[in-house]
Design a protein around this motif. Structure first.
Motif, PDB file in Angstrom:
ATOM      1  N   MET A   1     -73.672 -31.012 -98.141  1.00  0.00           N
ATOM      2  CA  MET A   1     -74.559 -30.180 -99.054  1.00  0.00           C
ATOM      3  C   MET A   1     -74.814 -29.984 -99.886  1.00  0.00           C
ATOM      4  SD  MET A   1     -76.012 -28.801 -95.802  1.00  0.00           S
ATOM      5  CE  MET A   1     -77.129 -27.530 -96.949  1.00  0.00           C
ATOM      6  N   ARG A   2     -73.654 -31.053-100.760  1.00  0.00           N
ATOM      7  CA  ARG A   2     -74.099 -32.092-101.957  1.00  0.00           C
ATOM      8  C   ARG A   2     -75.143 -32.096-101.911  1.00  0.00           C
ATOM      9  NH1 ARG A   2     -73.214 -37.303-102.930  1.00  0.00           N
ATOM     10  NH2 ARG A   2     -71.913 -36.471-104.888  1.00  0.00           N
ATOM     11  N   ASP A   3     -76.474 -32.538-103.395  1.00  0.00           N
ATOM     12  CA  ASP A   3     -77.619 -32.559-103.515  1.00  0.00           C
ATOM     13  C   ASP A   3     -77.120 -34.384-103.690  1.00  0.00           C
ATOM     14  OD1 ASP A   3     -77.955 -29.965-104.888  1.00  0.00           O
ATOM     15  OD2 ASP A   3     -78.088 -30.773-106.961  1.00  0.00           O
ATOM     16  N   GLY A   4     -78.386 -34.732-102.937  1.00  0.00           N
ATOM     17  CA  GLY A   4     -78.513 -36.385-102.447  1.00  0.00           C
ATOM     18  C   GLY A   4     -77.895 -36.705-100.956  1.00  0.00           C
ATOM     19  N   GLY A   5     -77.125 -35.606-100.776  1.00  0.00           N
ATOM     20  CA  GLY A   5     -77.000 -36.208 -99.027  1.00  0.00           C
ATOM     21  C   GLY A   5     -75.455 -36.158 -99.822  1.00  0.00           C
ATOM     22  N   PRO A   6     -74.645 -36.516 -98.467  1.00  0.00           N
ATOM     23  CA  PRO A   6     -73.357 -36.755 -98.369  1.00  0.00           C
ATOM     24  C   PRO A   6     -72.987 -38.689 -99.529  1.00  0.00           C
ATOM     25  CG  PRO A   6     -73.732 -36.110 -96.364  1.00  0.00           C
ATOM     26  CD  PRO A   6     -75.071 -36.984 -96.601  1.00  0.00           C
ATOM     27  N   ASP A   7     -71.711 -39.120-100.003  1.00  0.00           N
ATOM     28  CA  ASP A   7     -72.363 -40.197-100.575  1.00  0.00           C
ATOM     29  C   ASP A   7     -71.155 -41.057 -99.842  1.00  0.00           C
ATOM     30  OD1 ASP A   7     -69.141 -39.047-100.365  1.00  0.00           O
ATOM     31  OD2 ASP A   7     -68.772 -39.071-102.648  1.00  0.00           O
ATOM     32  N   ALA A   8     -71.394 -42.527-100.258  1.00  0.00           N
ATOM     33  CA  ALA A   8     -70.912 -43.182 -98.739  1.00  0.00           C
ATOM     34  C   ALA A   8     -68.832 -42.932 -99.137  1.00  0.00           C
ATOM     35  CB  ALA A   8     -70.995 -44.477 -99.713  1.00  0.00           C
ATOM     36  N   PRO A   9     -68.665 -42.715 -99.453  1.00  0.00           N
ATOM     37  CA  PRO A   9     -67.077 -42.698 -99.078  1.00  0.00           C
ATOM     38  C   PRO A   9     -66.907 -41.158 -98.145  1.00  0.00           C
ATOM     39  CG  PRO A   9     -66.911 -42.341-101.408  1.00  0.00           C
ATOM     40  CD  PRO A   9     -67.787 -42.206-101.247  1.00  0.00           C
ATOM     41  N   THR A  10     -68.073 -40.311 -98.525  1.00  0.00           N
ATOM     42  CA  THR A  10     -67.799 -38.771 -96.860  1.00  0.00           C
ATOM     43  C   THR A  10     -68.729 -39.532 -95.843  1.00  0.00           C
ATOM     44  OG1 THR A  10     -67.767 -37.514 -98.640  1.00  0.00           O
ATOM     45  CG2 THR A  10     -68.968 -37.035 -96.789  1.00  0.00           C
TER      46      THR A  10
END
Length: 279
Positions: free
Chosen positions: A148-157
């Motif tokens: 739910m982080r802003d901008g969506g999941p990052d690459a490592p996630t």
């Protein structure tokens, strides 16, 4: 607490989780105080005398979920903790009952006089747990991804999610589908699929319902048994009391101050930050 500035962290509650948190913080170089309202630490693991001459060993009596990796990370063996086999479960019944070891072969041998079919099924049950244990244990030991982080999941996630999906796929279609089917089930239905003997089902169902306010027909209790079976490694010799004693020694060894008889009245918050506690 008038001397709150002496500490980097105050841990409220001296149960096994509080003492573990204090050990981890102290290991990171923090100045820590543990505040326990009772006259002894332990929380759910703390026993006591409920009648002259009669004692109990606390509500949380199962230590099979204690991770060996945590024991090593906190150096608990150096402070008296020892690990042994997961203890058997005794189910009383007419004629003596059943003492069921968790080990597949020993458990099958105990079941054989009652039901040769269930003895073989017990080995098959453990074989299934052995095949999925790596995937389940890995998920249980990871911090859940932040979707739910802003901008969506990052690459490592996203990479971690992809690797998790790949590890599920590598189980093979049958085990993958079974692993996805079981968690929403009630533990009674799942064990009824495996076994015909009630005593065996009762013994295996214990971790699924103990401390959950659920019954064996409650949805989702099969997940509790699955998680327990996949993460149970070894148990603490001496039970919960021995676990608490080693955690307290490890905490004090790292400079943690453990205060008993210290009930916390309120948490002091200043401008959105916790600045202390009032006893």
């Amino acid at each position: 607490m008038s001397d709150a500035t002496r500490y980097d962290a105050a841990v409220i509650g001296g149960g096994h989780n509080g003492l573990t948190a204090a050990c981890v913080l102290a290991k990171k170089g923090k100045r820590v105080v543990v505040l326990e309202r009772r006259d002894h630490p332990g929380g759910l693991c703390a026993g006591g005398e409920f009648h002259p001459g009669y004692r109990h060993h606390g509500i949380l009596h199962d230590t099979a979920g204690v991770r060996s990796s945590v024991v090593a990370a906190l150096g608990l063996r150096e402070h008296g903790l020892d690990l042994g086999p997961v203890p058997p479960v005794f189910v009383p019944a007419a004629g003596g009952g059943l003492l069921l070891p968790f080990d597949a072969d020993a458990g099958a041998a105990a079941i054989e006089p009652i039901s040769s079919r269930d003895a073989e099924r017990y080995r098959e049950f453990h074989a299934f747990i052995g095949r999925v244990r790596g995937v389940v244990a890995k998920l249980m030991n990871e911090i859940p991804p932040d979707l739910m982080r802003d901008g969506g999941p990052d690459a490592p996630t996203l990479l971690r999610l992809g690797l998790t999906g790949l590890s599920l796929r590598r189980l093979g279609r049958a085990d993958m589908m079974e692993l996805m089917r079981v968690p929403p089930m009630c533990v009674a239905d799942w064990l009824n699929e495996w076994f015909e003997t009630d005593a065996i089902k009762v013994a295996l169902a214990a971790p699924a319902v103990t401390g959950t306010w659920c019954g064996p027909w409650s949805p989702g209790t099969a997940a509790n048994l699955l998680l327990w079976a996949c993460t149970a490694e070894r148990a603490v010799v001496g039970g919960p009391a021995a676990l608490v004693a080693s955690l307290e020694r490890a905490a004090r060894h790292r400079g943690v101050e453990v205060r008993t008889g210290a009930a916390v009245n309120s948490v002091i918050v200043d401008d959105g930050r916790v600045t202390g506690v009032e006893l």
